[in-house]
Design a protein around this motif. Structure first.
Motif, PDB file in Angstrom:
ATOM      1  N   THR A   1       0.836  -1.204   0.000  1.00 21.03           N
ATOM      2  CA  THR A   1       0.000   0.000   0.000  1.00 21.03           C
ATOM      3  C   THR A   1       0.867   1.249   0.000  1.00 21.03           C
ATOM      4  OG1 THR A   1      -1.792  -1.139   1.131  1.00 21.03           O
ATOM      5  CG2 THR A   1      -1.791   1.270   1.251  1.00 21.03           C
ATOM      6  N   ALA A   2       1.926   1.246   0.810  1.00 27.00           N
ATOM      7  CA  ALA A   2       2.819   2.413   0.877  1.00 27.00           C
ATOM      8  C   ALA A   2       3.439   2.693  -0.493  1.00 27.00           C
ATOM      9  CB  ALA A   2       3.911   2.192   1.916  1.00 27.00           C
ATOM     10  N   LEU A   3       3.890   1.655  -1.173  1.00 24.34           N
ATOM     11  CA  LEU A   3       4.486   1.830  -2.495  1.00 24.34           C
ATOM     12  C   LEU A   3       3.462   2.339  -3.497  1.00 24.34           C
ATOM     13  CD1 LEU A   3       6.926   1.587  -4.330  1.00 24.34           C
ATOM     14  CD2 LEU A   3       6.314  -0.800  -4.724  1.00 24.34           C
ATOM     15  N   GLU A   4       2.264   1.782  -3.465  1.00 21.33           N
ATOM     16  CA  GLU A   4       1.195   2.232  -4.368  1.00 21.33           C
ATOM     17  C   GLU A   4       0.877   3.713  -4.149  1.00 21.33           C
ATOM     18  OE1 GLU A   4      -3.558   1.545  -4.579  1.00 21.33           O
ATOM     19  OE2 GLU A   4      -2.344  -0.270  -4.406  1.00 21.33           O
ATOM     20  N   LEU A   5       0.754   4.115  -2.885  1.00 30.29           N
ATOM     21  CA  LEU A   5       0.464   5.513  -2.568  1.00 30.29           C
ATOM     22  C   LEU A   5       1.619   6.429  -2.964  1.00 30.29           C
ATOM     23  CD1 LEU A   5      -1.182   5.045   0.929  1.00 30.29           C
ATOM     24  CD2 LEU A   5      -2.325   5.823  -1.157  1.00 30.29           C
ATOM     25  N   LEU A   6       2.842   5.976  -2.737  1.00 31.06           N
ATOM     26  CA  LEU A   6       4.008   6.783  -3.098  1.00 31.06           C
ATOM     27  C   LEU A   6       4.091   6.982  -4.604  1.00 31.06           C
ATOM     28  CD1 LEU A   6       6.462   8.262  -2.061  1.00 31.06           C
ATOM     29  CD2 LEU A   6       7.734   6.120  -2.181  1.00 31.06           C
ATOM     30  N   GLU A   7       3.822   5.943  -5.375  1.00 29.39           N
ATOM     31  CA  GLU A   7       3.817   6.061  -6.834  1.00 29.39           C
ATOM     32  C   GLU A   7       2.725   7.029  -7.297  1.00 29.39           C
ATOM     33  OE1 GLU A   7       3.463   2.011  -8.116  1.00 29.39           O
ATOM     34  OE2 GLU A   7       5.621   1.657  -7.936  1.00 29.39           O
ATOM     35  N   GLU A   8       1.550   6.934  -6.694  1.00 25.97           N
ATOM     36  CA  GLU A   8       0.451   7.842  -7.046  1.00 25.97           C
ATOM     37  C   GLU A   8       0.809   9.285  -6.694  1.00 25.97           C
ATOM     38  OE1 GLU A   8      -4.263   8.557  -5.972  1.00 25.97           O
ATOM     39  OE2 GLU A   8      -3.319   6.681  -5.379  1.00 25.97           O
ATOM     40  N   TYR A   9       1.422   9.477  -5.522  1.00 28.74           N
ATOM     41  CA  TYR A   9       1.833  10.816  -5.095  1.00 28.74           C
ATOM     42  C   TYR A   9       2.851  11.417  -6.066  1.00 28.74           C
ATOM     43  CZ  TYR A   9       3.926  14.556  -2.406  1.00 28.74           C
ATOM     44  OH  TYR A   9       4.398  15.768  -2.026  1.00 28.74           O
ATOM     45  N   LYS A  10       3.854  10.628  -6.429  1.00 26.86           N
ATOM     46  CA  LYS A  10       4.897  11.121  -7.349  1.00 26.86           C
ATOM     47  C   LYS A  10       4.294  11.453  -8.715  1.00 26.86           C
ATOM     48  CE  LYS A  10       8.536  11.716  -6.706  1.00 26.86           C
ATOM     49  NZ  LYS A  10       9.097  13.007  -6.350  1.00 26.86           N
ATOM     50  N   TYR A  11       3.359  10.638  -9.192  1.00 23.03           N
ATOM     51  CA  TYR A  11       2.706  10.900 -10.468  1.00 23.03           C
ATOM     52  C   TYR A  11       1.950  12.227 -10.415  1.00 23.03           C
ATOM     53  CZ  TYR A  11      -0.516  10.575 -14.369  1.00 23.03           C
ATOM     54  OH  TYR A  11      -1.236  10.853 -15.498  1.00 23.03           O
ATOM     55  N   LYS A  12       1.183  12.435  -9.342  1.00 15.07           N
ATOM     56  CA  LYS A  12       0.428  13.688  -9.213  1.00 15.07           C
ATOM     57  C   LYS A  12       1.360  14.889  -9.120  1.00 15.07           C
ATOM     58  CE  LYS A  12      -3.637  11.655  -7.130  1.00 15.07           C
ATOM     59  NZ  LYS A  12      -4.474  11.562  -5.953  1.00 15.07           N
ATOM     60  N   GLU A  13       2.457  14.734  -8.412  1.00 17.14           N
ATOM     61  CA  GLU A  13       3.438  15.815  -8.297  1.00 17.14           C
ATOM     62  C   GLU A  13       4.023  16.148  -9.668  1.00 17.14           C
ATOM     63  OE1 GLU A  13       5.461  18.659  -6.041  1.00 17.14           O
ATOM     64  OE2 GLU A  13       3.815  17.339  -5.507  1.00 17.14           O
ATOM     65  N   TYR A  14       4.355  15.124 -10.449  1.00 19.01           N
ATOM     66  CA  TYR A  14       4.902  15.319 -11.789  1.00 19.01           C
ATOM     67  C   TYR A  14       3.898  16.052 -12.682  1.00 19.01           C
ATOM     68  CZ  TYR A  14       6.334  14.302 -16.551  1.00 19.01           C
ATOM     69  OH  TYR A  14       6.653  14.423 -17.873  1.00 19.01           O
TER      70      TYR A  14
END
Length: 85
Positions: free
Chosen positions: A63-76
């Motif tokens: 879950t942490a990895l999934e959320l981190l990937e989503e966060y980085k995508y939104k930031e990009y």
């Protein structure tokens, strides 16, 4: 899939199954997790940082990895949309 009452919901907001949002403003590109209860609040995408920390503390690394990937995508995407030239 969740319940929303007396709230303003921005574009791209995802409200998971069982979540309840009342008297809140949820800014664009925010994710409301399963069974979350949001009342009388302002929520933005940066609240995901708290979810990442909780998932890591609970050793739910998937879950942490999934959320981190989503966060980085939104930031990009945000940086690309609002790039100063």
């Amino acid at each position: 899939e969740g319940t929303v009452r007396h709230s303003i919901i921005g574009r791209g907001v995802k409200i998971a199954k069982g979540a309840r949002v009342e008297n809140a403003i949820v800014f664009s590109s925010t994710r409301i997790g399963e069974n979350a209860v949001i009342e009388d609040a302002l929520i933005d995408k940066y609240s995901m940082i708290n979810d990442i920390a909780i998932a890591t503390t609970l050793k739910d690394y998937d879950t942490a990895l999934e959320l981190l990937e989503e966060y980085k995508y939104k930031e990009y995407i945000t940086n690309q949309l609002f790039k100063v030239r």
